[in-house]
Design a protein around this motif. Structure first.
Motif, short mmCIF file in Angstrom:
data_model
loop_
_atom_site.label_atom_id
_atom_site.label_comp_id
_atom_site.label_asym_id
_atom_site.label_seq_id
_atom_site.Cartn_x
_atom_site.Cartn_y
_atom_site.Cartn_z
N TRP A 195 0.86 -1.18 0.00
CA TRP A 195 0.00 0.00 0.00
C TRP A 195 0.91 1.24 0.00
CZ3 TRP A 195 -5.13 0.21 -0.73
CH2 TRP A 195 -5.88 -0.96 -0.54
N TYR A 196 0.60 2.17 -0.88
CA TYR A 196 1.28 3.45 -0.96
C TYR A 196 0.24 4.53 -0.70
CZ TYR A 196 5.51 1.55 -3.21
OH TYR A 196 6.67 0.87 -3.48
N ARG A 197 0.73 5.71 -0.39
CA ARG A 197 -0.17 6.86 -0.30
C ARG A 197 0.52 8.10 -0.85
NH1 ARG A 197 -0.59 7.63 6.30
NH2 ARG A 197 1.53 8.45 6.66
N GLN A 198 -0.32 9.01 -1.33
CA GLN A 198 0.19 10.25 -1.90
C GLN A 198 -0.74 11.38 -1.50
OE1 GLN A 198 0.64 10.25 -6.19
NE2 GLN A 198 2.21 11.82 -6.05
N ALA A 199 -0.18 12.33 -0.75
CA ALA A 199 -0.91 13.53 -0.38
C ALA A 199 -0.66 14.60 -1.44
CB ALA A 199 -0.48 14.01 0.99
N PRO A 200 -1.55 15.58 -1.57
CA PRO A 200 -1.36 16.64 -2.57
C PRO A 200 -0.01 17.33 -2.42
CG PRO A 200 -3.56 16.75 -1.67
CD PRO A 200 -2.83 15.72 -0.86
N LYS A 212 2.89 16.04 -2.61
CA LYS A 212 3.93 15.19 -2.05
C LYS A 212 4.16 13.95 -2.91
CE LYS A 212 3.38 16.61 2.75
NZ LYS A 212 3.28 16.13 4.17
N GLU A 213 5.28 13.30 -2.66
CA GLU A 213 5.60 12.08 -3.40
C GLU A 213 4.76 10.91 -2.90
OE1 GLU A 213 10.32 12.97 -4.44
OE2 GLU A 213 9.77 11.31 -3.15
N ARG A 214 4.63 9.91 -3.75
CA ARG A 214 3.96 8.69 -3.37
C ARG A 214 4.93 7.84 -2.55
NH1 ARG A 214 0.60 5.36 -7.84
NH2 ARG A 214 -0.18 7.51 -8.09
N ASP A 215 4.55 7.49 -1.35
CA ASP A 215 5.42 6.74 -0.44
C ASP A 215 4.78 5.43 -0.02
OD1 ASP A 215 6.36 9.83 1.17
OD2 ASP A 215 7.48 8.68 -0.32
N VAL A 216 5.61 4.45 0.26
CA VAL A 216 5.11 3.17 0.71
C VAL A 216 4.64 3.29 2.17
CG1 VAL A 216 7.38 2.34 1.43
CG2 VAL A 216 5.59 0.71 0.86
N VAL A 217 3.52 2.66 2.43
CA VAL A 217 2.94 2.66 3.78
C VAL A 217 3.18 1.30 4.44
CG1 VAL A 217 0.78 2.77 5.09
CG2 VAL A 217 1.16 4.32 3.15
N ALA A 218 2.90 0.23 3.70
CA ALA A 218 3.04 -1.12 4.23
C ALA A 218 3.19 -2.10 3.08
CB ALA A 218 1.84 -1.50 5.09
N ALA A 270 -4.77 11.20 2.36
CA ALA A 270 -4.05 10.98 1.10
C ALA A 270 -4.87 10.07 0.21
CB ALA A 270 -2.70 10.33 1.38
N ALA A 271 -4.43 9.96 -1.03
CA ALA A 271 -4.93 8.91 -1.91
C ALA A 271 -4.09 7.66 -1.64
CB ALA A 271 -4.83 9.32 -3.36
N TYR A 272 -4.75 6.53 -1.44
CA TYR A 272 -4.07 5.28 -1.13
C TYR A 272 -4.14 4.35 -2.34
CZ TYR A 272 -3.53 6.52 3.76
OH TYR A 272 -3.14 7.14 4.93
N TYR A 273 -3.00 3.78 -2.67
CA TYR A 273 -2.87 2.92 -3.85
C TYR A 273 -2.31 1.56 -3.44
CZ TYR A 273 -3.04 7.41 -6.31
OH TYR A 273 -3.39 8.65 -6.77
N CYS A 274 -2.80 0.50 -4.07
CA CYS A 274 -2.14 -0.79 -3.87
C CYS A 274 -1.27 -1.08 -5.09
CB CYS A 274 -3.14 -1.91 -3.62
SG CYS A 274 -4.21 -2.35 -4.97
N LYS A 275 -0.23 -1.84 -4.81
CA LYS A 275 0.75 -2.19 -5.84
C LYS A 275 1.11 -3.65 -5.71
CE LYS A 275 5.37 -0.95 -7.53
NZ LYS A 275 6.60 -0.14 -7.25
N ALA A 276 1.20 -4.32 -6.84
CA ALA A 276 1.62 -5.72 -6.89
C ALA A 276 2.96 -5.80 -7.59
CB ALA A 276 0.59 -6.55 -7.64
#
Length: 120
Positions: free
Chosen positions: A35-40, A42-48, A91-97
């Motif tokens: 899971w990543y998140r990106q606030a306005p 700011k860069e997209r950063d890994v959360v978990a 933030a906007a939260y994104y999943c990544k595989a």
């Protein structure tokens, strides 16, 4: 290939949300999930992150003790349980595989994101 996030929304500080990311079109159990998140602004950063079997996890310092990542390989879904939410979690939260093999190299897929807003 599809990664579809859900579960975002507006929550008060101190509240909880559970995000889900449903995967299809690839062998989910072979992929590390994050899971990543990106606030306005700011860069997209890994959360978990979680390993393909679920046996190993990683958390950013900012969410340790508050967030929990898990996966259900039978349902091809990864989750992010978020507790004790703070305004800075907005933030906007994104999943990544991600998968990396000798034969196929690196494969990575992103979801479209789901918005989490923490505000009173």
């Amino acid at each position: 290939v599809q990664l579809v996030e859900s579960g975002g929304g507006l929550v008060q500080p101190g509240g909880s949300l559970r995000l889900s990311c449903a995967a299809s079109g690839f062998t989910f159990s072979s992929y590390f999930m994050s899971w990543y998140r990106q606030a306005p602004g700011k860069e997209r950063d890994v959360v978990a992150s979680i390993s393909n079997t679920g046996g190993s996890t990683y958390y950013a310092d900012s969410v340790k003790g508050r967030f929990a990542i898990s996966r259900d390989n039978n349902k091809s879904t990864v989750y992010l349980q978020m507790n004790s939410l703070k305004s800075e979690d907005t933030a906007a939260y994104y999943c990544k595989a991600v998968s990396a093999t000798i034969t196929k190299g690196v494969s990575a897929y992103w979801g479209q994101g789901t918005q989490v807003t923490v505000s009173s």
